[in-house]
Scaffold this active site. Structure first.
Site, PDB file in Angstrom:
ATOM      1  N   ASP A   1     -30.651  -6.599 -21.827  1.00  0.00           N
ATOM      2  CA  ASP A   1     -29.263  -5.886 -21.000  1.00  0.00           C
ATOM      3  C   ASP A   1     -29.317  -6.180 -19.617  1.00  0.00           C
ATOM      4  O   ASP A   1     -30.544  -6.562 -19.116  1.00  0.00           O
ATOM      5  CB  ASP A   1     -29.337  -4.197 -21.292  1.00  0.00           C
ATOM      6  CG  ASP A   1     -30.665  -3.761 -20.502  1.00  0.00           C
ATOM      7  OD1 ASP A   1     -31.515  -4.332 -20.707  1.00  0.00           O
ATOM      8  OD2 ASP A   1     -30.269  -2.673 -19.891  1.00  0.00           O
TER       9      ASP A   1
ATOM     10  N   GLU B   1     -33.095  -1.288 -20.569  1.00  0.00           N
ATOM     11  CA  GLU B   1     -33.954  -1.077 -19.129  1.00  0.00           C
ATOM     12  C   GLU B   1     -33.200  -1.038 -18.004  1.00  0.00           C
ATOM     13  O   GLU B   1     -33.639  -0.388 -17.029  1.00  0.00           O
ATOM     14  CB  GLU B   1     -34.711  -2.450 -19.179  1.00  0.00           C
ATOM     15  CG  GLU B   1     -36.092  -2.431 -18.348  1.00  0.00           C
ATOM     16  CD  GLU B   1     -35.615  -2.599 -16.849  1.00  0.00           C
ATOM     17  OE1 GLU B   1     -36.625  -2.334 -16.254  1.00  0.00           O
ATOM     18  OE2 GLU B   1     -34.570  -3.087 -16.559  1.00  0.00           O
TER      19      GLU B   1
END
Length: 390
Positions: free
Chosen positions: A77, A143
Site C-alpha cells: 500500500d 502499513e
C-alpha cells in the site's frame, strides 16, 4: 509483456502500476502471488477485518518447512499521490527516465519488495530450490493506514499455526543519502494523546457565568510540551512530545466555547516503557490542571512500544553484506518514525534496510535503477550468508 522474476526494475515497475493507495490491493498482491507460486512458494491471501476500519488484503508466502526461517516483511500500500498535476511523470506509470524510476511507492516500498523478490529468485534458481531452511514474505496492505488489519494480524495468524520465524528483514527505505549509510536496528515508541478540557459555554461579554477552557488547555499543553523528557540514551535520541492538533468547536467570535481539544504525539526512547510514559503524561497534566482548576479527559492510543535489536548474528550478517557490496560500513541507527517492525520484534530479531528515503511520500517519488540493482545484490548476499551461517 512477460515479467522476469529476477529483474528488480521490471518487478518494481509492475508493482508501481498497481494503484494500491491504502488500503486498496489493486492487484499488487496478486502480482506477487503469481511470481512466487511458480517458484514453489505456498501463498495465503489473508483478509482481516475490524469494526470501524477498512478490510485489508494481505499476503503470506513461504518456501520450505525447516529452519532457519528468514522472512522479508513489506507493504504494497502507498500514500495518495497528492496534487497529481505537480508530478512530472504519471505517478502510477512506473516510467524510467534517464536511469531513474519514478512512481508512487518506488522507494516506499515497492522498489524494495521488487529487489528482495528478485534476489530471492536468483538464489532459488542458483540452487534449484532452497538448500536449507525456509524463506517467506509477509506483505501487508495496511502499513500506510491504521496498521490494524495488516502485519499485526498476520503474526497472530502465524502464531495460531505454530509457525516460527527466526529472523526478519523489513524493506523500509533506511538510507538518508546513499545505499549503505544506515541499518535501522530499532525504533522509538509512538504514543498518541487526546486531551479534552471541559468548560462552560457562554457569552464573551459575561465571562463570570461561563468557564473558558482554552486558556486552561494552553496551560496544560505548554507544561507537557516544554517539560524535558530525557537527554537520550546510548542507542536512541531524546524523547520528544509534539502538539499536532488544537481544536475548539466554535465558529462565533462572541461565544466562550464549552470545550477545547488538543492532540499530541510522543516519540519515546528505551528509557521509557508505554505504561511509564502514559503515567508521566497523567502526572504532568494533573499538576498543570490543578493550577487553573481545569476539568479534563485524557485518552491514549498507538500501537508498538520502543524496541532495539542488539548487535548479533542478524545485524552482523546484514552489515557484512552491505559492506561487501557497497564498500560502506553502515551505521546502526534507531531514528525515523514507526514501521511494522514494531510488531515483528515481539516474535524474532528484526532489522530494516532498503533504498534511499529522500523522496518518500513526495511528488515525483523516485529511485535510481542503479540503486535497485545494488540493493538486489545486497539482499542476495544477505540471503546467501544467512542460510550458509544459519
Amino acid at each position: 509483456m512477460t515479467l522476469i522474476p529476477t529483474d528488480p526494475v521490471a518487478l518494481s515497475q509492475a508493482l508501481i502500476r498497481c494503484e494500491s493507495v491504502t488500503p486498496d490491493e489493486a492487484g499488487a498482491l496478486t502480482l506477487l502471488q503469481n511470481v512466487l507460486e511458480p517458484a514453489g512458494f505456498t501463498c495465503h491471501r489473508l483478509v482481516f477485518s475490524e469494526p470501524g476500519t477498512p478490510d485489508v488484503d494481505n499476503l503470506y508466502a513461504r518456501l520450505g518447512t525447516g529452519r532457519p526461517h528468514l522472512s522479508f516483511a513489506g507493504h504494497t500500500d502507498v500514500v495518495p499521490v497528492g496534487n497529481e498535476a505537480a508530478w512530472t511523470v504519471p505517478p502510477f506509470a512506473g516510467e524510467v527516465r534517464d536511469g531513474i524510476l519514478y512512481g508512487r511507492g518506488a522507494v516506499d516500498m515497492k522498489g524494495c519488495i521488487g529487489a528482495f523478490v528478485a534476489a530471492s529468485m536468483k538464489y532459488i534458481h542458483h540452487y534449484n530450490g532452497l538448500p536449507r531452511g525456509s524463506l517467506s514474505f509477509i506483505i501487508t496492505g495496511d502499513e500506510e493506514g491504521p496498521s490494524i488489519n495488516g502485519t499485526m494480524k498476520i503474526l497472530e495468524w502465524l502464531k495460531a499455526r505454530d509457525e516460527v520465524i527466526d529472523a526478519c528483514l523489513v524493506g523500509e527505505p533506511s538510507n538518508p543519502n546513499a545505499l549503505g549509510d544506515e541499518i535501522r536496528i530499532g525504533r522509538r515508541g509512538s504514543l498518541n494523546v487526546d486531551l479534552t478540557v471541559h468548560g462552560i459555554q457562554g457569552h464573551s461579554a459575561y465571562p463570570q457565568i461561563a468557564d473558558n477552557p482554552v486558556p486552561k488547555l494552553a496551560r496544560i499543553i505548554d507544561r507537557l510540551s516544554t517539560t524535558k523528557l530525557d537527554d537520550g540514551t546510548e542507542n536512541f535520541q531524546p524523547s520528544n512530545l509534539q502538539v499536532t492538533v488544537i481544536s475548539v468547536p466554535n465558529t462565533a467570535t462572541n461565544v466562550i466555547p464549552g470545550r477545547a481539544i488538543a492532540k499530541l504525539n510522543i516519540r519515546y526512547n528505551d528509557g521509557w516503557s508505554r505504561p511509564a510514559i502514559e503515567e508521566w503524561v497523567r502526572k504532568t497534566a494533573a499538576s498543570a490542571a490543578s493550577e487553573v482548576d481545569a476539568k479534563y479527559d485524557l485518552a491514549f492510543s498507538g500501537t508498538g512500544d520502543v524496541f532495539l535489536t542488539k548487535p548479533g548474528p542478524l545485524v552482523s550478517t546484514l552489515k557484512d553484506a552491505v559492506k561487501s557490496v557497497t564498500g560502506r560500513t553502515p551505521a546502526l541507527t534507531t531514528g525515523g518514525g514507526t514501521s511494522d517492525a514494531r510488531f515483528i520484534k515481539d516474535i524474532c530479531p528484526v532489522v530494516e534496510f532498503g533504498l534511499v528515503n529522500k523522496t518518500i511520500h513526495q511528488v515525483d517519488e523516485h529511485t535510481s535503477v542503479a540503486d535497485l540493482e545494488t540493493l538486489t545484490e545486497i539482499y542476495g548476499r544477505f540471503i546467501s550468508d544467512f542460510f550458509r551461517n544459519g
